[in-house]
Design an enzyme around this catalytic site. Structure first.
Site, PDB file in Angstrom:
ATOM      1  CE  LYS A  98      -4.002   2.094   2.832  1.00  0.00           C
ATOM      2  NZ  LYS A  98      -5.005   1.785   3.635  1.00  0.00           N
ATOM      3  CB  SER A 154      -8.303   3.327   2.263  1.00  0.00           C
ATOM      4  OG  SER A 154      -7.320   3.316   3.641  1.00  0.00           O
ATOM      5  CB  SER A 194      -8.582   0.847   5.103  1.00  0.00           C
ATOM      6  OG  SER A 194      -9.369   2.213   5.472  1.00  0.00           O
TER       7      SER A 194
HETATM    8  N1  GLN Z   1     -13.306   3.775   5.839  1.00  0.00           N
HETATM    9  C1  GLN Z   1     -12.290   5.077   7.015  1.00  0.00           C
HETATM   10  C2  GLN Z   1     -12.201   6.111   7.206  1.00  0.00           C
HETATM   11  O1  GLN Z   1     -12.826   6.974   6.054  1.00  0.00           O
HETATM   12  C3  GLN Z   1     -11.112   3.861   7.390  1.00  0.00           C
HETATM   13  C4  GLN Z   1     -10.066   4.066   7.020  1.00  0.00           C
HETATM   14  C5  GLN Z   1      -8.527   3.033   7.180  1.00  0.00           C
HETATM   15  O2  GLN Z   1      -9.056   2.346   7.778  1.00  0.00           O
HETATM   16  N2  GLN Z   1      -7.952   3.957   7.324  1.00  0.00           N
HETATM   17  O3  GLN Z   1     -11.176   6.864   8.141  1.00  0.00           O
END
Ligand code: GLN
Length: 446
Positions: free
Chosen positions: A52, A127, A151
């Site tokens: 990532k 994400s 995420s």
């Molecule tokens: N969807 C969540 C956010 O937008 C989780 C993001 C994450 O785990 N990095 O904050």
């Protein structure tokens, strides 16, 4: 084979932001040569890995999918990269994500929208969307993602792969570009539970460079894969099968529980009474931490700088205005507001108290049960564009993953069938540092 596959499918999937073909080939050749002389192999010997793009890689562009970092080349590795190198895996390239890990669909990337390999009209989740899609599409053997509020698990669920968020502190965050430091964890995305356990073993452990990484010995996760769940006590929170959770998703989860029951586990309904406040608390806390963490991107220290400004303040302002996307700006504004004097007690402090209550809910249940099981996400993947204009609906999607980050406990998403041709994910949660228990249940089910 990995690059061949990427050439075949990545035009459609768009999982990769940067490929590192020359280095990867060199690395692979070196491993080949070493093989002729040695009989020991690293545990991830020759396995192609995708990373990532918020995990820093020495000499390899790391953008966090932000225009602001479009030219940023780190000068050292994240601790997890050293772990992979020692285990002799080969890094193929860097994977798309929502900008600075803020989002649930990959639509917040500053570069491209990754597609769900099962149906390219749908999002891969986020994400870590690129991390999940690259494994699902067979481009790499495994990937590393990060999970602040779901995420790793939500995209794993949407793409039909296995994704683990370790206990907070299990894996060093050194070299993970911070979003919300009290919640962020790096974890593996793989095709199988066994692969996942294998990769976690190579990246887990204490690191002197991260004072929040725990000095707790790393178990042999592979030895947890006994296939034996006889006598295992499972808790199923009623909030995880309640209103807002799709009927097909519920069915798949109940079928999975039956599979575990047939192997000698038992389950009972329980309640996580404060989980209804988790999304609200999370978006205050995560945004507050993000507003502080992202202050470092000012055009001076990292990445892109807007040129020809005649004073420093304008340079900061214009670099950040042009470099950050809308969602990142929304979080910075919300976080700055929540932390401002006069509002701190009403928002940030209150949210911290709610966080404690949520953690206590988990502690109470995990005193009596080995694992907590429910769906990973309330629905299967949604269509690209469907929620992009409605941040609150997008945030609500994280309702089943966020409580786990607030509590700091480990959780996995493992595929449990399909609904209308799209994968459903089963979430298995356990006590701090009991990744082994999570893997044992997931492996027995799988
Ligand atoms: N969807 C969540 C956010 O937008 C989780 C993001 C994450 O785990 N990095 O904050």
């Amino acid at each position: 084979a990995s690059f061949k596959r990427i050439k075949e499918v990545d035009d459609k999937v768009q999982a990769f932001l940067t490929l590192d073909e020359e280095n990867a080939r060199k690395q692979a050749e070196k491993l080949d040569e070493a093989l002729a002389n040695e009989d020991t192999r690293g545990l991830l010997f020759g396995l192609p890995a995708g990373i990532k793009d918020n995990i820093i890689t020495n000499g390899l562009r790391t953008t966090c999918a932000s225009q602001l970092l479009s030219n940023f080349e780190p000068v050292h590795n994240a601790t997890v990269m050293d772990g992979l190198q020692k285990a002799e895996s080969v890094t193929i390239g860097k994977l798309n994500m929502d900008e600075f890990a803020m989002g649930s669909s990959n639509e917040n990337s500053g570069f491209q929208t990754t597609r769900n390999p099962w149906n390219t009209e749908y999002v891969p989740g986020g994400s870590s969307g690129g991390a999940a899609a690259s494994v699902a599409a067979g481009e790499v053997s495994f990937s590393l993602g990060s999970d602040t509020g779901g995420s790793i698990r939500q995209p794993a669920s949407y793409c039909g792969v296995v994704g683990l968020k370790p206990t907070y502190g299990r894996v060093s965050r050194y070299g993970l570009v911070a979003f919300a430091s009290s919640l962020d964890q790096i974890g593996p995305l793989t095709q199988t539970v066994e692969d996942n356990a294998l990769v976690l073993g190579q990246i887990a452990g204490h690191s002197k460079s991260d004072s929040t990484s725990a000095d707790v010995s790393v178990s042999d996760y592979l030895s947890s894969l006994t296939g034996d769940v006889k006598g295992m006590k499972i808790a199923v929170p009623k909030e995880y099968l309640g209103e807002g959770v799709n009927e097909d998703v519920k069915k798949r989860v109940l079928e999975a529980l039956k599979v575990l029951e047939e192997q000698g586990a038992s389950w009972e309904e329980v309640s996580l009474p404060h989980s209804q406040y988790a999304v609200a608390a999370y978006y205050l806390l995560a945004s507050s931490e993000a507003s502080a963490n992202l202050a470092r991107f000012d055009g001076v220290r990292y990445g892109v700088r807007v040129e020809n400004e005649d004073n420093l303040i304008d340079m900061y302002k214009h670099t950040r205005s042009q470099g950050f996307g809308d969602e990142v700006k929304r979080r910075i504004m919300l976080g700055t507001f929540a932390l401002s004097s006069g509002y701190y007690d009403a928002y940030y402090k209150k949210a911290q108290k709610v966080r404690t209550l949520i953690k206590q809910d988990f502690d109470n249940i995990l005193k009596d049960y080995d694992v907590i099981i429910g769906p990973t996400a309330p629905t299967t993947a949604f269509k690209i564009g469907e929620k992009v204009d409605d941040p609150l609906t997008m945030y609500a999607n994280d309702i089943l993953t966020i409580p786990v980050n607030l509590a700091g406990v480990p959780a996995i998403s493992v595929p449990c069938g399909f609904s209308n041709g799209l994968p459903v994910g089963l979430q298995i949660i356990s006590r701090p540092f009991e990744e082994g228990t999570v893997y044992r249940a997931a492996h027995a089910y799988e």
